[in-house]
Write a protein that holds these residues in place. Structure first.
Motif, PDB file in Angstrom:
ATOM      1  N   ARG A 226       0.837  -1.210   0.000  1.00 20.29           N
ATOM      2  CA  ARG A 226       0.000   0.000   0.000  1.00 20.29           C
ATOM      3  C   ARG A 226       0.869   1.256   0.000  1.00 20.29           C
ATOM      4  NH1 ARG A 226      -4.890   0.697   3.909  1.00 20.29           N
ATOM      5  NH2 ARG A 226      -5.174   2.391   2.403  1.00 20.29           N
ATOM      6  N   GLN A 272      -5.011   3.318  -8.829  1.00 17.54           N
ATOM      7  CA  GLN A 272      -6.108   3.622  -7.907  1.00 17.54           C
ATOM      8  C   GLN A 272      -6.947   2.378  -7.631  1.00 17.54           C
ATOM      9  OE1 GLN A 272      -7.945   6.860 -10.016  1.00 17.54           O
ATOM     10  NE2 GLN A 272      -6.724   8.442  -8.964  1.00 17.54           N
ATOM     11  N   ARG A 273      -7.204   1.597  -8.670  1.00 15.96           N
ATOM     12  CA  ARG A 273      -7.932   0.339  -8.478  1.00 15.96           C
ATOM     13  C   ARG A 273      -7.120  -0.618  -7.619  1.00 15.96           C
ATOM     14  NH1 ARG A 273      -8.285  -2.342 -13.420  1.00 15.96           N
ATOM     15  NH2 ARG A 273      -9.679  -3.814 -12.412  1.00 15.96           N
ATOM     16  N   ARG A 276      -7.496   0.291  -4.005  1.00 21.83           N
ATOM     17  CA  ARG A 276      -8.750  -0.165  -3.412  1.00 21.83           C
ATOM     18  C   ARG A 276      -8.688  -1.651  -3.074  1.00 21.83           C
ATOM     19  NH1 ARG A 276     -10.964   3.120  -7.605  1.00 21.83           N
ATOM     20  NH2 ARG A 276     -11.552   1.264  -8.817  1.00 21.83           N
ATOM     21  N   HIS A 277      -8.104  -2.434  -3.969  1.00 25.05           N
ATOM     22  CA  HIS A 277      -7.986  -3.880  -3.717  1.00 25.05           C
ATOM     23  C   HIS A 277      -7.071  -4.152  -2.528  1.00 25.05           C
ATOM     24  CE1 HIS A 277      -9.803  -5.841  -7.439  1.00 25.05           C
ATOM     25  NE2 HIS A 277      -9.968  -4.544  -7.633  1.00 25.05           N
ATOM     26  N   GLU A 279      -6.551  -2.189  -0.027  1.00 23.72           N
ATOM     27  CA  GLU A 279      -7.277  -1.784   1.181  1.00 23.72           C
ATOM     28  C   GLU A 279      -8.226  -2.880   1.644  1.00 23.72           C
ATOM     29  OE1 GLU A 279     -10.283   1.810   2.667  1.00 23.72           O
ATOM     30  OE2 GLU A 279      -9.381   1.854   0.658  1.00 23.72           O
ATOM     31  N   VAL A 280      -8.935  -3.494   0.675  1.00 23.36           N
ATOM     32  CA  VAL A 280      -9.829  -4.607   1.007  1.00 23.36           C
ATOM     33  C   VAL A 280      -9.030  -5.790   1.553  1.00 23.36           C
ATOM     34  CG1 VAL A 280     -11.439  -6.294   0.048  1.00 23.36           C
ATOM     35  CG2 VAL A 280     -11.575  -3.913  -0.671  1.00 23.36           C
ATOM     36  N   ASP A 512     -15.234  -2.755 -10.210  1.00 18.57           N
ATOM     37  CA  ASP A 512     -14.674  -3.557  -9.117  1.00 18.57           C
ATOM     38  C   ASP A 512     -15.661  -3.694  -7.972  1.00 18.57           C
ATOM     39  OD1 ASP A 512     -12.253  -3.946 -10.344  1.00 18.57           O
ATOM     40  OD2 ASP A 512     -11.369  -2.110  -9.557  1.00 18.57           O
ATOM     41  N   VAL A 516     -14.853  -4.578  -3.866  1.00 18.35           N
ATOM     42  CA  VAL A 516     -14.702  -3.573  -2.827  1.00 18.35           C
ATOM     43  C   VAL A 516     -15.890  -3.530  -1.877  1.00 18.35           C
ATOM     44  CG1 VAL A 516     -13.234  -2.174  -4.272  1.00 18.35           C
ATOM     45  CG2 VAL A 516     -15.678  -1.772  -4.326  1.00 18.35           C
ATOM     46  N   HIS A 517     -16.947  -4.305  -2.156  1.00 25.26           N
ATOM     47  CA  HIS A 517     -18.104  -4.300  -1.268  1.00 25.26           C
ATOM     48  C   HIS A 517     -18.275  -5.680  -0.678  1.00 25.26           C
ATOM     49  CE1 HIS A 517     -19.136  -0.277  -2.425  1.00 25.26           C
ATOM     50  NE2 HIS A 517     -19.221  -0.600  -3.702  1.00 25.26           N
TER      51      HIS A 517
END
Length: 517
Positions: A226, A272-273, A276-277, A279-280, A512, A516-517
């Motif tokens: 990250r 950026q994608r 997000r991945h 972070e998940v 995505d 991300v959810h």
């Protein structure tokens, strides 16, 4: 014997179906999922795994027929009873191999082309079915041709030159009837096994090296990834701002700058994608559990690499034995015993007195090939020569890719039987049978006493046509070479990312959201 097999097969089939459902659902794209393709993929994968259990079931009856002293058991002493057992196993092969032919030549192609022909508005279903059937007919014709070639290629000398044409044709049909269609099915399955051999050389050989080394190396730190990704985003944003500053006064950018700006913006979207991945992944409890299980993964990886090296050494010794002691190419490099000490073959023979350790080991070996094949396909994706057709990624795999995956696994399972025969030829051919020489017992397959031993039905399928056995022999050498190359490549590579394969620049998925959810 068969009551035991039937009782043990039912829970095994349930476990296999459950595994197939979880595996397909894990990799299936949530945005493009379809009921028909999902059911087809699950059933085809289940057929592949159930077919891989044929070999242990085949070896068990031939070993069960005799006592450890080499004499036949009283209930199986007559040839009629033994023939019934052999026929029952053979019918099992007929059934599962026929299902494989149905899947490879009819079911999977129809579903694949049906999905390919699907219109965006999903209106004209009849047109979809018609076009899918049109392409599937081509596969069906190939299947029929292979069956006819196998049925009417004479394996023995035909009638003499003085025979009429009708007598020669009558001879071919008599041969077909007396063999119960075995050559026809064997030729078709052997042809598919050749394709499976290419898949084994490509995917299984690589999977045997990449799976254990990935377990040993582990993945990179999520926190470090990250931080690194954030620095890359800042760097790319700075370069974009620098390019855009050139046109503050209204002057247009040059074509070179516009091209660079477009590339940087695409790279920024990917980063950026990726952020997000990551972070998940950092919040995911599975990542934390995986870190806690790190020592067990290292031990498992070391075990897998030792098993892979054992298989490679056993395969090399077996091929060397065939090269030195077989009758050569025209015989398919077939030998009826082991002249060189094969460690895996000796291990299976040593375990056979302690029931059912040898059957457990042969089952584990079979499943090992299937799992390493899955790992190879997962890491490489599906290729046609140098063209990458599909990627296999968790929750992002298209239905067509899953169908391809299942078809490849079906073909790999077919070749697995020959691979295991090559690893332990004496055991796979005769099981743990012994025969009597005067008052002394000896292990079947020692170049003597073969007429007193019963061969497995898989041996009949594998060696019905000598030219297939010859190709398989050279394929084994190619497999050893591919494994060594894959091992070298895997050793040179660093740790993989914790989100390996989830984010790539050429992704065709629209969003995505499912991640991300």
């Amino acid at each position: 014997v068969f009551f035991f097999v039937a009782v043990s097969s039912l829970p095994t089939a349930c476990v296999i179906l459950a595994f197939c459902w979880v595996y397909i659902r894990k990799f299936q794209s949530r945005q493009e999922s379809e009921v028909v393709s999902t059911i087809t993929a699950i059933c085809a994968l289940a057929v592949a795994l159930i077919s891989s259990a044929l070999l242990p079931v085949d070896i068990f009856p031939v070993s069960f027929m005799k006592y450890p002293d080499g004499t036949y058991k009283v209930s199986i002493a007559n040839n009629v009873t033994r023939g019934q057992i052999e026929d029952t196993v053979l019918y099992g092969y007929y059934t599962l191999y026929s299902i494989i032919l149905f899947c490879v030549f009819l079911w999977i192609p129809f579903v694949y082309f049906y999905y390919e022909e699907r219109d965006d508005d999903n209106v004209n279903k009849c047109s979809q079915v018609k076009n899918a059937l049109k392409y599937t007919v081509g596969f069906a014709i190939v299947c029929v041709v292979l069956l006819l070639i196998g049925a009417f290629v004479p394996l023995e000398a035909p009638p003499g030159q003085n025979s009429t044409q009708w007598e020669k044709v009558q001879y071919l049909f008599e041969e077909l009837g007396s063999s119960h269609g075995l050559p026809a099915l064997s030729f078709s399955i052997s042809t598919l096994t050749l394709i499976g051999m290419l898949a084994v050389i490509t995917y299984t050989a690589y999977g045997m090296s990449v799976l254990p080394l990935n377990l040993i190396k582990g993945t990179r730190s999520v926190a470090y990834e990250r931080l690194e990704n954030t620095e890359d985003i800042d760097d790319v944003e700075h370069q974009i701002e620098k390019l855009k500053s050139k046109c503050i006064d209204g002057r247009p950018l040059s074509s070179r700058d516009r091209h660079n700006l477009q590339e940087l913006e695409g790279k920024l979207q990917v980063l950026q994608r990726r952020g997000r991945h990551l972070e998940v992944a950092e919040r995911n409890c599975c990542t934390k559990v995986g870190s806690a299980l790190r020592p067990f993964k290292i031990i498992l990886g070391v075990f897998f690499i030792l098993v892979a090296l054992l298989f490679t050494v056993a395969l090399f010794i077996s091929n060397l034995d065939k090269a030195l002691h077989s009758a050569g190419i025209r015989s398919g490099f077939i030998i009826f015993g082991t002249n060189l000490t094969n460690p895996l073959n000796e291990l299976l023979l040593a375990l056979q007195p302690v029931f059912p350790l040898d059957y457990i080991l042969i089952t584990v070996i079979t499943m090992y090939f299937v799992l390493t094949s899955m790992a190879g396909i997962r890491n490489m994706g599906i290729w046609f020569f140098w063209i990458r057709l599909y990627k296999i990624r968790p929750k992002r795999t298209r239905p067509q890719a899953l169908l391809f995956l299942c078809m490849i696994l079906l073909l790999i399972v077919l070749h697995t039987s020959y691979m295991i025969y090559s690893l332990a030829p004496q055991y796979v051919m005769y099981g743990s049978q012994k025969y009597l020489v005067q008052v002394r017992k000896s292990v079947c397959g020692s170049n003597n006493g073969s007429d007193q031993c019963t061969v497995t039905r898989s041996y009949l399928f594998l060696h019905k046509f000598w030219f297939f056995s010859t190709i398989y022999y050279f394929g084994n050498w190619a497999f050893i070479g591919a494994f060594l190359v894959g091992l070298a490549v895997s050793c040179c590579r660093g740790k993989k990312s914790v989100i390996e394969g989830e984010v790539e620049a050429d992704d065709s998925d629209l969003s995505d959201d499912e991640y991300v959810h």
